[in-house]
Design a protein around this motif. Structure first.
Motif, mmCIF file in Angstrom:
data_model
loop_
_atom_site.group_PDB
_atom_site.id
_atom_site.type_symbol
_atom_site.label_atom_id
_atom_site.label_comp_id
_atom_site.label_asym_id
_atom_site.label_seq_id
_atom_site.Cartn_x
_atom_site.Cartn_y
_atom_site.Cartn_z
ATOM 1 N N LYS A 122 0.836 -1.197 0.000
ATOM 2 C CA LYS A 122 0.000 0.000 0.000
ATOM 3 C C LYS A 122 0.875 1.253 0.000
ATOM 4 O O LYS A 122 0.584 2.231 -0.701
ATOM 5 C CB LYS A 122 -0.912 -0.018 1.225
ATOM 6 N N LEU A 123 1.961 1.201 0.764
ATOM 7 C CA LEU A 123 2.885 2.334 0.837
ATOM 8 C C LEU A 123 3.455 2.678 -0.537
ATOM 9 O O LEU A 123 3.605 3.858 -0.878
ATOM 10 C CB LEU A 123 4.033 2.011 1.808
ATOM 11 N N VAL A 124 3.780 1.651 -1.332
ATOM 12 C CA VAL A 124 4.382 1.901 -2.644
ATOM 13 C C VAL A 124 3.337 1.934 -3.767
ATOM 14 O O VAL A 124 3.676 1.947 -4.955
ATOM 15 C CB VAL A 124 5.480 0.854 -2.971
ATOM 16 N N GLY A 125 2.052 1.947 -3.383
ATOM 17 C CA GLY A 125 0.976 2.105 -4.353
ATOM 18 C C GLY A 125 0.645 0.874 -5.157
ATOM 19 O O GLY A 125 0.118 0.978 -6.275
ATOM 20 N N LEU A 126 0.919 -0.319 -4.600
ATOM 21 C CA LEU A 126 0.690 -1.558 -5.346
ATOM 22 C C LEU A 126 -0.137 -2.573 -4.556
ATOM 23 O O LEU A 126 0.019 -3.783 -4.724
ATOM 24 C CB LEU A 126 2.032 -2.190 -5.745
ATOM 25 N N ALA A 127 -1.040 -2.092 -3.714
ATOM 26 C CA ALA A 127 -1.839 -2.995 -2.887
ATOM 27 C C ALA A 127 -2.619 -4.000 -3.737
ATOM 28 O O ALA A 127 -2.784 -5.165 -3.350
ATOM 29 C CB ALA A 127 -2.800 -2.188 -2.013
ATOM 30 N N GLU A 128 -3.049 -3.568 -4.917
ATOM 31 C CA GLU A 128 -3.883 -4.445 -5.755
ATOM 32 C C GLU A 128 -3.062 -5.494 -6.501
ATOM 33 O O GLU A 128 -3.617 -6.384 -7.164
ATOM 34 C CB GLU A 128 -4.673 -3.604 -6.766
ATOM 35 N N LYS A 129 -1.709 -5.427 -6.400
ATOM 36 C CA LYS A 129 -0.852 -6.361 -7.128
ATOM 37 C C LYS A 129 -0.322 -7.493 -6.243
ATOM 38 O O LYS A 129 0.556 -8.252 -6.681
ATOM 39 C CB LYS A 129 0.346 -5.603 -7.733
ATOM 40 N N ALA A 130 -0.842 -7.661 -5.055
ATOM 41 C CA ALA A 130 -0.316 -8.667 -4.122
ATOM 42 C C ALA A 130 -0.307 -10.065 -4.726
ATOM 43 O O ALA A 130 0.622 -10.850 -4.498
ATOM 44 C CB ALA A 130 -1.127 -8.657 -2.826
ATOM 45 N N GLY A 131 -1.329 -10.409 -5.490
ATOM 46 C CA GLY A 131 -1.415 -11.747 -6.055
ATOM 47 C C GLY A 131 -0.787 -11.891 -7.424
ATOM 48 O O GLY A 131 -0.780 -12.993 -7.991
ATOM 49 N N SER A 132 -0.246 -10.827 -7.957
ATOM 50 C CA SER A 132 0.368 -10.873 -9.290
ATOM 51 C C SER A 132 1.767 -11.469 -9.218
ATOM 52 O O SER A 132 2.382 -11.547 -8.144
ATOM 53 C CB SER A 132 0.447 -9.472 -9.892
ATOM 54 N N PRO A 169 11.879 5.961 -19.342
ATOM 55 C CA PRO A 169 11.714 7.281 -18.711
ATOM 56 C C PRO A 169 10.325 7.537 -18.138
ATOM 57 O O PRO A 169 10.173 8.249 -17.144
ATOM 58 C CB PRO A 169 12.029 8.257 -19.853
ATOM 59 N N THR A 170 9.298 6.944 -18.746
ATOM 60 C CA THR A 170 7.935 7.163 -18.249
ATOM 61 C C THR A 170 7.698 6.506 -16.900
ATOM 62 O O THR A 170 6.727 6.836 -16.212
ATOM 63 C CB THR A 170 6.906 6.624 -19.258
ATOM 64 N N MET A 171 8.551 5.556 -16.517
ATOM 65 C CA MET A 171 8.366 4.820 -15.262
ATOM 66 C C MET A 171 9.248 5.330 -14.132
ATOM 67 O O MET A 171 9.082 4.938 -12.979
ATOM 68 C CB MET A 171 8.661 3.330 -15.482
ATOM 69 N N VAL A 172 10.200 6.196 -14.474
ATOM 70 C CA VAL A 172 11.162 6.662 -13.477
ATOM 71 C C VAL A 172 10.474 7.421 -12.347
ATOM 72 O O VAL A 172 10.770 7.219 -11.164
ATOM 73 C CB VAL A 172 12.244 7.542 -14.154
ATOM 74 N N SER A 173 9.533 8.287 -12.700
ATOM 75 C CA SER A 173 8.931 9.174 -11.695
ATOM 76 C C SER A 173 8.208 8.403 -10.601
ATOM 77 O O SER A 173 8.217 8.814 -9.441
ATOM 78 C CB SER A 173 7.977 10.162 -12.360
ATOM 79 N N GLU A 174 7.584 7.264 -10.931
ATOM 80 C CA GLU A 174 6.842 6.519 -9.917
ATOM 81 C C GLU A 174 7.778 5.910 -8.880
ATOM 82 O O GLU A 174 7.436 5.818 -7.702
ATOM 83 C CB GLU A 174 5.974 5.439 -10.573
ATOM 84 N N VAL A 175 8.969 5.506 -9.308
ATOM 85 C CA VAL A 175 9.953 4.959 -8.368
ATOM 86 C C VAL A 175 10.555 6.079 -7.524
ATOM 87 O O VAL A 175 10.704 5.945 -6.301
ATOM 88 C CB VAL A 175 11.058 4.187 -9.126
ATOM 89 N N LEU A 176 10.891 7.193 -8.166
ATOM 90 C CA LEU A 176 11.464 8.315 -7.425
ATOM 91 C C LEU A 176 10.483 8.855 -6.391
ATOM 92 O O LEU A 176 10.894 9.292 -5.307
ATOM 93 C CB LEU A 176 11.881 9.429 -8.388
ATOM 94 N N ALA A 177 9.188 8.809 -6.690
ATOM 95 C CA ALA A 177 8.182 9.287 -5.735
ATOM 96 C C ALA A 177 8.216 8.460 -4.449
ATOM 97 O O ALA A 177 8.104 9.005 -3.339
ATOM 98 C CB ALA A 177 6.792 9.235 -6.369
#
Length: 363
Positions: A122-132, A169-177
């Motif tokens: 949840k902290l990293v914004g991926l709560a819905e991906k637990a089962g992936s 480059p489009t994915m960098v910002s989500e990790v830096l956040a």
């Protein structure tokens, strides 16, 4: 918290680190920058003993990691590491990737580990991906899972080894956040990075490494705005500019645009600014094209973060009139476009050659 004295690392006759000495306090965020191959990643790998040092001393909370009597696995658990390549277990779900370490190494109960893992997702914004599974995630999502997995081990220190370098480059910002949030929460972090705006924003200190040593260190303002040593100044200038040599009238405009786009993405410049820049360069090259059969053109684009300005310079040899002189142009449409986009235009000629300088606002 971390004390390093005279740290050295050699691979045969190759010396990668030499006499690195530094203190890092609890809660500091250290950005480590510098050219490739100067020992930045090796420094991190030596800190957690993934690469055993060839000499020196490393202390964590006063305990010497290189003392044979030290419980190294116990001390390593104080340090988490996030790599370029994610290193997730492909056969495990996201949730299981996070719970494996706490259950196996920390003795956590499964239900407890799973509850903690869900909080971290949840902290990293991926709560819905637990089962992936990892193969079902984007690169940015994989790296956020890797950060959450690191946090699941409850480290006191996190080492980040170029965590965005393998990302689009489009994915960098989500990790830096996510990393910005961790920095605000007071975690001690050492980050090897090529994301200079990020380094400026989140770090308490910046280490510039060159030739296996911490060549210069200081606050972000000191390193990025007022570097004191020659190699640091050259590096900061280089990352803030891109230089292209165009030596034929049959130049590849698509390749030139791609280079300029990549530079703008690294500087996190707005889309509108990029569009204006590419239009400006296209019109300028159309004007310079007839001259390229006789002499090469050096096009340099620089970005001054402090002023928020882009500066474009076009250098040619010899003594030539101003290419933007309206009397020399077949039509004035290109000139009108250039003058409307530019904030200022200056032309200078001397014995060394000719330079057209154009500034535009990066907003």
């Amino acid at each position: 918290m971390i004390k390093v004295e005279h740290l050295a690392k050699r691979y045969g006759e190759l010396t990668v680190l030499k006499d690195v000495t530094v203190d890092i306090a609890k809660g500091e965020v250290i950005a480590i920058i510098g050219p490739s191959g100067t020992g930045k990643s090796t420094f991190l790998r030596c800190l957690n003993l993934l690469d055993p040092p060839s000499g020196g001393r490393i202390e964590i909370d006063g305990i010497n990691l290189l003392d044979p009597a030290t419980d190294v696995p116990k001390m390593r658990r104080k340090m988490g590491m996030v790599f370029q390549s994610f290193n997730l277990f492909a056969h495990l779900s996201v949730l299981d990737n996070l719970t494996l370490g706490p259950i196996k190494l920390l003795g956590a109960r499964k239900a407890e580990a799973q509850a903690k893992a869900r909080e971290l997702l949840k902290l990293v914004g991926l709560a819905e991906k637990a089962g992936s599974f990892p193969d079902e995630l984007s690169g940015g999502q994989k790296q956020r899972v890797a950060i959450a997995r690191c946090l699941a081990m409850e480290p006191q220190i996190i080492l980040f080894d170029e965590p965005t370098s393998a990302l689009d480059p489009t994915m960098v910002s989500e990790v830096l956040a996510v990393m910005r949030r961790l920095a605000k929460e007071g975690l001690t972090m050492l980050v090897v990075t090529h994301e200079m705006d990020f380094a400026r924003d989140i770090s308490s200190r910046v280490f510039y490494m060159d030739e296996g040593v911490i060549y210069e260190q200081g606050t972000p303002a000191q390193i990025f705005d007022q570097p004191q040593r020659e190699k640091t100044r050259a590096f900061i200038h280089r990352i803030r500019s891109v230089c292209l040599r165009i030596d034929s009238p049959d130049f590849d405009l698509y390749a030139i645009n791609a280079e300029l786009e990549q530079f703008c993405e690294k500087q996190i410049l707005p889309k509108k600014t990029r569009q204006h820049l590419l239009l400006l360069v296209e019109e300028l090259l159309a004007i310079y094209q007839p001259r390229l059969a006789a002499a090469a053109l050096e096009l340099t684009l620089g970005y001054a973060e402090k002023t928020g300005r882009l500066e474009l310079t076009l250098d040619t040899p010899g003594d030539a009139p101003n290419p933007l002189d309206s009397d020399a142009l077949p039509d004035e449409l290109g000139l009108t476009i250039i003058t409307n986009l530019a904030e200022s235009i200056d032309y200078h000629t001397d014995a060394d050659g000719n330079r057209l300088s154009i500034r535009l606002a990066a907003d």
